[in-house]
Scaffold this motif. Sequence first.
Motif, PDB file in Angstrom:
ATOM      1  N   HIS A 128      10.791   6.204   5.870  1.00  0.00           N
ATOM      2  CA  HIS A 128      10.270   5.074   5.450  1.00  0.00           C
ATOM      3  C   HIS A 128      10.640   5.930   3.767  1.00  0.00           C
ATOM      4  O   HIS A 128      10.717   4.974   3.583  1.00  0.00           O
ATOM      5  N   ALA A 129      10.422   7.052   3.412  1.00  0.00           N
ATOM      6  CA  ALA A 129      10.494   7.322   1.943  1.00  0.00           C
ATOM      7  C   ALA A 129      11.265   7.330   1.531  1.00  0.00           C
ATOM      8  O   ALA A 129      11.905   7.423   0.163  1.00  0.00           O
TER       9      ALA A 129
ATOM     10  N   PHE B  52      -0.878   5.026   4.384  1.00  0.00           N
ATOM     11  CA  PHE B  52      -2.194   6.137   4.077  1.00  0.00           C
ATOM     12  C   PHE B  52      -0.383   7.469   3.317  1.00  0.00           C
ATOM     13  O   PHE B  52      -0.829   7.926   2.610  1.00  0.00           O
ATOM     14  N   HIS B  53       0.110   7.198   3.826  1.00  0.00           N
ATOM     15  CA  HIS B  53       1.637   8.021   3.888  1.00  0.00           C
ATOM     16  C   HIS B  53       3.054   7.503   2.728  1.00  0.00           C
ATOM     17  O   HIS B  53       2.434   6.437   2.956  1.00  0.00           O
ATOM     18  N   GLY B  54       3.328   8.129   1.792  1.00  0.00           N
ATOM     19  CA  GLY B  54       5.305   7.717   1.337  1.00  0.00           C
ATOM     20  C   GLY B  54       4.344   7.600   0.071  1.00  0.00           C
ATOM     21  O   GLY B  54       3.791   7.546  -0.436  1.00  0.00           O
ATOM     22  N   LYS B  55       5.349   6.538  -0.516  1.00  0.00           N
ATOM     23  CA  LYS B  55       5.206   6.365  -2.354  1.00  0.00           C
ATOM     24  C   LYS B  55       4.372   5.176  -1.541  1.00  0.00           C
ATOM     25  O   LYS B  55       4.590   4.031  -1.616  1.00  0.00           O
TER      26      LYS B  55
ATOM     27  N   MET C   1       0.851  -1.500  -0.292  1.00  0.00           N
ATOM     28  CA  MET C   1       0.234  -0.504   0.292  1.00  0.00           C
ATOM     29  C   MET C   1       1.376   1.451  -0.563  1.00  0.00           C
ATOM     30  O   MET C   1       1.806   1.096  -0.612  1.00  0.00           O
ATOM     31  N   GLY C   2       0.512   2.579   0.714  1.00  0.00           N
ATOM     32  CA  GLY C   2       1.583   3.576   0.747  1.00  0.00           C
ATOM     33  C   GLY C   2       0.243   4.550   0.086  1.00  0.00           C
ATOM     34  O   GLY C   2      -0.022   4.403  -1.312  1.00  0.00           O
ATOM     35  N   GLY C   3       1.053   5.726   0.436  1.00  0.00           N
ATOM     36  CA  GLY C   3       0.239   7.107  -0.154  1.00  0.00           C
ATOM     37  C   GLY C   3      -1.287   6.961  -0.418  1.00  0.00           C
ATOM     38  O   GLY C   3      -1.710   7.785  -1.625  1.00  0.00           O
ATOM     39  N   LEU C   4      -2.372   6.594   0.088  1.00  0.00           N
ATOM     40  CA  LEU C   4      -3.559   5.836  -0.513  1.00  0.00           C
ATOM     41  C   LEU C   4      -3.683   7.666  -0.511  1.00  0.00           C
ATOM     42  O   LEU C   4      -5.896   7.537  -0.472  1.00  0.00           O
ATOM     43  N   ARG C   5      -3.775   8.675   1.178  1.00  0.00           N
ATOM     44  CA  ARG C   5      -4.307   9.702   0.893  1.00  0.00           C
ATOM     45  C   ARG C   5      -4.418  10.452   0.124  1.00  0.00           C
ATOM     46  O   ARG C   5      -6.426  10.760   0.461  1.00  0.00           O
ATOM     47  N   GLN C   6      -4.189  10.455  -1.061  1.00  0.00           N
ATOM     48  CA  GLN C   6      -4.721  11.532  -2.089  1.00  0.00           C
ATOM     49  C   GLN C   6      -6.048  10.070  -2.653  1.00  0.00           C
ATOM     50  O   GLN C   6      -6.576  11.214  -3.628  1.00  0.00           O
ATOM     51  N   TYR C   7      -6.180   9.498  -2.663  1.00  0.00           N
ATOM     52  CA  TYR C   7      -6.777   8.612  -3.317  1.00  0.00           C
ATOM     53  C   TYR C   7      -8.621   8.595  -2.721  1.00  0.00           C
ATOM     54  O   TYR C   7      -9.412   8.557  -2.971  1.00  0.00           O
TER      55      TYR C   7
ATOM     56  N   ALA D 185       7.845   8.771  17.255  1.00  0.00           N
ATOM     57  CA  ALA D 185       8.774   7.890  17.098  1.00  0.00           C
ATOM     58  C   ALA D 185       8.186   7.148  15.465  1.00  0.00           C
ATOM     59  O   ALA D 185       9.213   7.008  14.222  1.00  0.00           O
ATOM     60  N   ALA D 186       7.117   6.910  15.820  1.00  0.00           N
ATOM     61  CA  ALA D 186       6.420   6.015  14.381  1.00  0.00           C
ATOM     62  C   ALA D 186       6.305   7.523  12.671  1.00  0.00           C
ATOM     63  O   ALA D 186       7.009   7.086  12.126  1.00  0.00           O
ATOM     64  N   ALA D 187       6.600   8.448  13.079  1.00  0.00           N
ATOM     65  CA  ALA D 187       6.366   9.415  12.251  1.00  0.00           C
ATOM     66  C   ALA D 187       7.855   9.499  11.719  1.00  0.00           C
ATOM     67  O   ALA D 187       7.508   9.418  10.775  1.00  0.00           O
ATOM     68  N   LEU D 188       8.477   9.524  13.130  1.00  0.00           N
ATOM     69  CA  LEU D 188      10.103   9.293  12.492  1.00  0.00           C
ATOM     70  C   LEU D 188      10.788   8.273  11.212  1.00  0.00           C
ATOM     71  O   LEU D 188      11.312   8.658  10.352  1.00  0.00           O
ATOM     72  N   ILE D 189       9.849   6.597  11.831  1.00  0.00           N
ATOM     73  CA  ILE D 189      10.521   5.763  10.963  1.00  0.00           C
ATOM     74  C   ILE D 189       9.511   5.554   9.845  1.00  0.00           C
ATOM     75  O   ILE D 189      10.578   5.073   8.688  1.00  0.00           O
TER      76      ILE D 189
END
Length: 664
Positions: free
Chosen positions: A561-562, A458-461, A384-390, A552-556
């Motif tokens: 992760h990006a 939801f985030h990242g590529k 998954m990943g990057g689903l926020r925009q969809y 910490a989760a946001a950082l990692i």
Amino acid sequence: MENVYLTIVLAPLLGAIIAGFFGGRIGRRGAHSVTIAGVGLSTALSLLVVARFIWGDLPVYNEAVYTWMVSDGIRFEVGFLVDRLTALMMATVTFVSLMVHIYTIGYMADDEHNWPHGALTGKNSYQRFFSYISLFTFSMLMLVMSNNFMQLFFGWEAVGLVSYLLIGFWSTRETAIFANMKAFLVNRVGDFGFILGIAAVGMYFNSMDYAEVFAAAPAHAETQVALFGGVSLMTLICILLFIGAMGKSAQVPLHVWLPDSMEGPTPISALIHAATMVTAGVFMVARMSPLFEMSETALSFILIIGATTALFMGLIGLVQNDIKRVIAYSTLSQLGYMIAAMGASAYAAGMFHLMTHAFFKALLFLAAGSVILAMHHEQDIRKMGGLRQYLPVTWLTFLVGSLALTGFPGFAGSFSKDAIVEAVEQSSIFGSHYASGMLTIGVAVTGLYSFRLYFLVFHGKGRMDDHARDHLRESPWVVTLPLIILAVLSAGIGWFAIEPLLIDDWFQGAIYVAPVHDVLLDIREDFEGPLQFVIHGVHSEVFYLSSGATLAAALIWWLVHAGFPRIDEQLQWLGGPFTKILQAKYGFDDFNQRIFAGGSRMLGRALWLGGDRAIIDDGVVNGSAHRVAALAQRARHLQTGYLYHYAIAMIVGLVGLLTFFVVL
């Protein structure tokens, strides 16, 4: 009000019967219309009951509506006990069920694609699913509204039966059949203890009625049972009843069925994990508080089991890659918080968390289902990943649910979880220091697994293939509407519910707490309003741990992760043996498969080979035939056909007879 209470219970049952038996005739629209109408009516009437308790001073209802039989002075009845504890459960169960029913219209619209071509079990599956979830609602209502142990056990077993049907709904999948059988068998272990506890109540109290048992309980406070050298009757009854709760509410070590229940469709995952089956054990302990308050041993046992479940099941969520299984282990952890609250005698805080958890956990599961629909039933978060925009609605509501789950200040979970942690800190019974440490650390773990899931999804590529990316779109309104409603409640219900539930004694006699166990007293005395409660929470170690874990989760899983997509795998590799232990789920499944399942198969094989084949078949059935044949083989030599042989035999026989008579 009796007719109102009967309608609340029977409306979902009627919808289930119509959709189940006449689904082929009324079609899809008819099936979901009749079941939603039934559950919607129950919801409206349940909310009316709550409103009348708040503003109309509605009296407690405790009456039998049908007597099944009377045996040795014990009455076996169908009856209702509707007090403030029941009203809270009725409203929560029916409302979440209504949201799930509406959501199911969209989620199960293309269910025919989940069945092999030509499978007869796939015929009218849409109608059958609505029948099952409506029947599930009826079963849970019978459980929470019961006023006696017989009806409690009926509802207890009914939710277990319907959960078996729903977990294995896609019955052509081997994994679904394995999961529903696992759930059924593990719950039978807990239910064996539960029915023994009910039997002990019947034996010593000569009644199945709650009111009669609770009234007579003080007289048995010192009663000893000749077991293991002498055990308190109240301790024995409470622990046996709690073993049943360990099965239904998935506490260690009877938790193993719940993650596998994700094999069922997502709507039932939300219904089972949010407001119905898994909360039955929590509700039961609260209802039986007059009994549990008489045994500190039982309370300590409950407290330790709940705290252990809260931390250790949350840790497993850190290494899961299935979106639904991460949320499932979150459910296990949050149930541990509720059970720990019960063990600390903070029943009101536990029930408060039960209600808030019902909203944000249903929201998370249904939002996960929306993601699964968009991803064409892909559940691996690594794809998954990057689903926020969809999926903007799904993204925002999932974020609200995650914030509520982690106890972010102002969201529903923060009010109830902070109350539980503070109550356990105030407890003085054995195991309270251990439980306080486990629950506090568990707050940080919750922040880690919740936002690991959120950022990876939801985030990242985007890590999906081009075909899946081209077809990504937001779910239809029947899916997103329940998400929006549940998100509003997950964000705001705590502001309105904390004062009546924790401060103003909403339960008014429905729950009994011994004065020496009143761990919520300090919260009541220091309470100056919801805003001050939130401000106080911001300065607590719980907030610092939760916030630190979220950052910490946001950082990692967002920033690092990006640029380094393998960070998650690398972290698990660095975990070494600890990661392997978590991935093996502490070995519970392997142990059960090898010892219990393997041992049962070995015992069955031994009984088959040694008993059925060797003794029954070869020894009795075939053996008797072989012995008769062998005897006949030998006896046939007596028939030689020679006259002198027969003459000698006659003479020998005559001599023998004469000797016999002469001797006598």
